[in-house]
Design a protein around this motif. Sequence first.
Motif: not given
Length: 185
Positions: A83, A89, A113, A121, A124-125
């Motif tokens: 990530s 990205q 991942s 993660i 960020y998700w």
Amino acid sequence: RMLCRKNYSLISQICNVMKCFKNISAFLIMLCAVSSCIHEDPVSDEIKVGDAIPDFTVEMTDGSIVTGASLREGVSLIMFFYSQCPDCQKTLPAVQKIYDEFLAKGVKFAIISREETSETIEPYWQECGYTMPYSPQPNRDVYHLFATIRVPRVYICKNGKVVNIYTDDPVPTYEDLSGDLYQLF
């Protein structure tokens, strides 16, 4: 005076030789560095177009279990990511769009991942609004069945065989991925 000129000339020649030696040394060091990068990517250990999907089992964040065997029927997309990787990205929004469009068409997904847990993660998700499930892998065990270096890696597969592979050179776009998938239907 003549002695000074000869000494100056000799010193000047020695300086020129030293500059030349310095340039040659810098070139040799750079050549060694480049050649070590070339050897860093053992192509023979990587899955190639035409190869079968290897056996693996991962649990996705939605609780489903994805296996290599479950991806061997029909069309599938396998992605390895990290990530914090800038190229990942750039790729993940395209994969999310593909997921939204092609899940209902029967495409199977394994978003995995590479050596990253859900603790890093998930924020960020959420920040990006991704809804596709992923499998957080704290090590590289599953990744090493496919490759040894580089993410993102996206594998487009049909009936258990890899038909196309994308890495970070160039980063796959929505158009690349959707074009491949539409050709497989």
